[in-house]
Design a protein around this motif. Structure first.
Motif, mmCIF file in Angstrom:
data_model
loop_
_atom_site.group_PDB
_atom_site.id
_atom_site.type_symbol
_atom_site.label_atom_id
_atom_site.label_comp_id
_atom_site.label_asym_id
_atom_site.label_seq_id
_atom_site.Cartn_x
_atom_site.Cartn_y
_atom_site.Cartn_z
ATOM 1 N N VAL A 95 0.692 -1.169 -0.159
ATOM 2 C CA VAL A 95 -0.074 0.145 -0.157
ATOM 3 C C VAL A 95 0.835 1.307 0.011
ATOM 4 C CG1 VAL A 95 -1.630 1.395 1.412
ATOM 5 C CG2 VAL A 95 -1.906 -1.118 1.325
ATOM 6 N N GLY A 98 -2.390 1.093 -4.372
ATOM 7 C CA GLY A 98 -2.934 0.398 -3.052
ATOM 8 C C GLY A 98 -3.861 1.180 -2.341
ATOM 9 N N ARG A 99 -3.511 2.515 -2.391
ATOM 10 C CA ARG A 99 -4.495 3.118 -1.508
ATOM 11 C C ARG A 99 -5.780 3.388 -2.284
ATOM 12 N NH1 ARG A 99 -6.320 8.160 -3.059
ATOM 13 N NH2 ARG A 99 -7.331 9.377 -1.732
ATOM 14 N N LEU A 102 -3.982 -3.397 5.643
ATOM 15 C CA LEU A 102 -3.024 -2.766 4.863
ATOM 16 C C LEU A 102 -1.650 -3.075 5.083
ATOM 17 C CD1 LEU A 102 -4.599 0.894 4.681
ATOM 18 C CD2 LEU A 102 -5.351 -1.179 3.557
ATOM 19 N N TYR A 115 0.948 3.778 5.257
ATOM 20 C CA TYR A 115 -0.642 3.338 5.244
ATOM 21 C C TYR A 115 -1.336 4.292 6.605
ATOM 22 C CZ TYR A 115 1.504 0.002 9.196
ATOM 23 O OH TYR A 115 2.113 -0.421 10.133
#
Lengths: 247, 247, 247, 247
Positions: free
Chosen positions: A12, A17-18, A32, A40
């Protein structure tokens, strides 16, 4: 959200990832994973502030012990929940240089983040994904793997990177053939282009044309679609690229 | 539905074509093409009865004059509307027999339904899809092509069929590279398995396992997803198969 | 040369066809097919003058009747001989223009020279190649098909050409899977670059670098190697390109 | 044999490595690498007894120091000679078991023998292959890599093996694109079937049909052909399989 299930995203950061985490957090508690908590913490806050449930855990997927420790923690934090979706989005840093200027550590690093990382992550998540199959999940339990142009095309100066990405594709395809018939959907996504994230703001892609970089939200939409596919109609591999990208 | 846009599906019958038509009819007026009106009349009725707008037109896509006539009719029936989505789902009948028992007409028939048919359909629809790019469509104008296992794998006794399906894939890939940068999304879908339609009720696929045949609604979901992809993140090709299908 | 076998090359001209003919003529009587006798007369003379045996026959492989007539003639000229090797090297003329400027005849022409041509040629030669399997041939009877970059990659402005070349690849792969187990070697060669022939003298390929165009003699060497492969070790597909070619 | 050049084969045993060594020893002094001297001593003797020149060196290609030591030795034994051909034929042992029964060491072992091994071998040989380009070699300096079915197809229970073989293919393809334009031919060979060697005598392949296992001499013939290809016509990849093998 009283789901019996959760989703986990490894790798992430500020990009794919986000966006994937935000997308899957609309339906599941999300875990995460990132090496560095700074990757994260903001996202965990963002998800919580919009009513979702998120946990950040620091882990290095290339290191088996680190992965095991992360999943011990998850068991404690989310007892009795099984996985609905596991996304392997770890890219690792990568080397772009002539082969004869590369060193063993360039290759090791690529194989570590990619092949070893996916191996460790799949070993940790597949038992839980298999367990979910029996528990009336809303969608077939899913393992999604982020690939790149180098997953299907070796290039001069990207040799170590291609070795890692090809390895991930071979591993992912094997897992699809082994776990598909057991009800777990394993998909590999070839992200073919520059992703539009803070780190790439300075790059010019596709001559600076509008939407010439891949929107991470668009990637998340396709990942969510993969997750929701009916088990009679699984996609094993798809590509994603800007309309103006040469391929 | 006062959309400026419409969708068209060529190759409508009781399976994928019907499901795709119903799915796209939720957002657009739809035109259904089939050689035989019996293939679309019930679907037109079904769409209208649920508040949608549908037109059925009899056309043989392998025949340029027939395709031209169909589009003349569309212009009259839907004046000033441009295409949001065009789906080429014509399979044609196909021959399964040893190569030396095949005749020229087996090959001609496969190339007609597949290569010529897509060629004619793409020639007729792409100008309208291009025109839509400038008209703030809800999603990028899209041409989706239905492929099969034989699109990527030639097999004994399927030689003419493979010739047609490979040709379609090559044509589709060329169109993707030519029209993508102009804003039209061209995608090819490899449907790898038996589709669960009335005609295949009698077949046993995957040892009769539940969901061992592909749900046409699931195919329609993936087609709709392809249509809604952001232009920064187009998929050119994906596969669809039952979780229990060998591949 | 009292061989019980002969070789046939369809698509003979000043380039690959000529070199392949000369190479195979070192071991077999050869039959040369071309639409226009001017394409083979010099080669027939060249082979005869160096002690080989060659026959030129005018034929249009895209036309079944023309192919049948040619093989009737061969039966008379080479009675009781069976085929050791059949090479399909017909390219046809091809169109390079935007898709919307192409007409049906561009597609028909590509499918005719490529898909129909190979289909007709394979129907005419496979019975004789199968018969040779039982007659202690020096090498496994072989059908070699010339492909191009467009056999595996569709491109803007090459859409009709790609349709034809993809079709040939699908047909060839099917034949390999059907006739391989019967002892006939079917191979497809992706010629990826400009061939160095009189017609391309004026082109600059690879910035004019030495050996930046493919030597037709080099192609012939690889075709001969394919022909001589042991049946425990058949190649179905290989690529050929200049060392400096981008791919 | 007063050649300025030599050939090296890594991964010599009773099968492909031996046959390739014998084949290349007809033209060059050969160096044979294997972990265990018992794998090369007989072959060295065999080559010497037929008038060739051969050196066996014990080396573990997955270990950089071991590879470096081997090439130090070569420099002393064959001073002033450069490489004509380098063949990477190391398979390593491989695991066939369900993914969840595999351990990190199964993956590490596959990546070690395959990806790290080829990386180390290529780093050690490419400078000498590049040097040969300038020295009027009889054929373009060549690096040939042995692949397997698992190089292009991941399978259940072969996941770690596929990871290693895919990695090698990605690395090899990258090297081909980087070193081809510098005059070094890098080729990857997909050996798709059981090789007919002492170790596989007990296996039944292809229902025990004659020539249902791949002859190692036939593999060596194709490797030699690859080595002798003109630089205007390099093959990057080919497959080899028995005529009766399903694919």
């Amino acid at each position: 959200m009283a789901s019996k299930f959760y989703a986990i995203i490894a790798g992430v950061g500020a990009g794919t990832g986000r966006s994937v985490a935000l997308r899957f957090a609309q339906s599941y508690p999300v875990v995460l994973l990132a090496r560095n908590p700074s990757n994260y913490t903001d996202i965990v806050t963002e998800i919580k502030s919009s009513g979702g449930h998120a946990i950040g855990i620091s882990a290095d997927t290339s290191d088996l012990a680190s992965v095991s420790a992360a999943f011990e923690k998850i068991k404690k934090e989310l007892p009795e929940k099984n996985l609905a979706a596991a996304i392997y989005n770890v890219g690792g840093t990568f080397t772009v240089k002539p082969f004869l200027e590369q060193s063993t550590s360039d290759l090791s690093s690529s194989l570590g983040s990619n092949a070893h990382g996916l191996f460790n992550f799949a070993q940790a998540t597949l038992p839980s994904l298999l367990a979910s199959v029996q528990q009336s999940p809303p969608h077939p339990p899913t393992l999604i793997i982020t690939g790149a142009t180098a997953s299907i095309r070796g290039s001069a100066r990207f040799s170590s990177f291609a070795a890692g990405k090809f390895a991930v594709r071979g591993l992912g395809q094997s897992l699809a053939r082994e776990f598909g018939p057991q009800g777990v959907h394993v998909a590999h996504v070839i992200v073919d282009g520059v992703i539009d994230i803070p780190r790439t703001r300075g790059y010019t892609a596709n001559d600076g044309k509008e939407d010439g970089k891949i929107s991470p939200e668009a990637i998340a939409d396709s990942y969510w679609h993969l997750h929701t596919q009916h088990r009679s109609s699984f996609t094993q591999e798809l590509d994603l690229r800007p309309y103006v990208e040469k391929f």
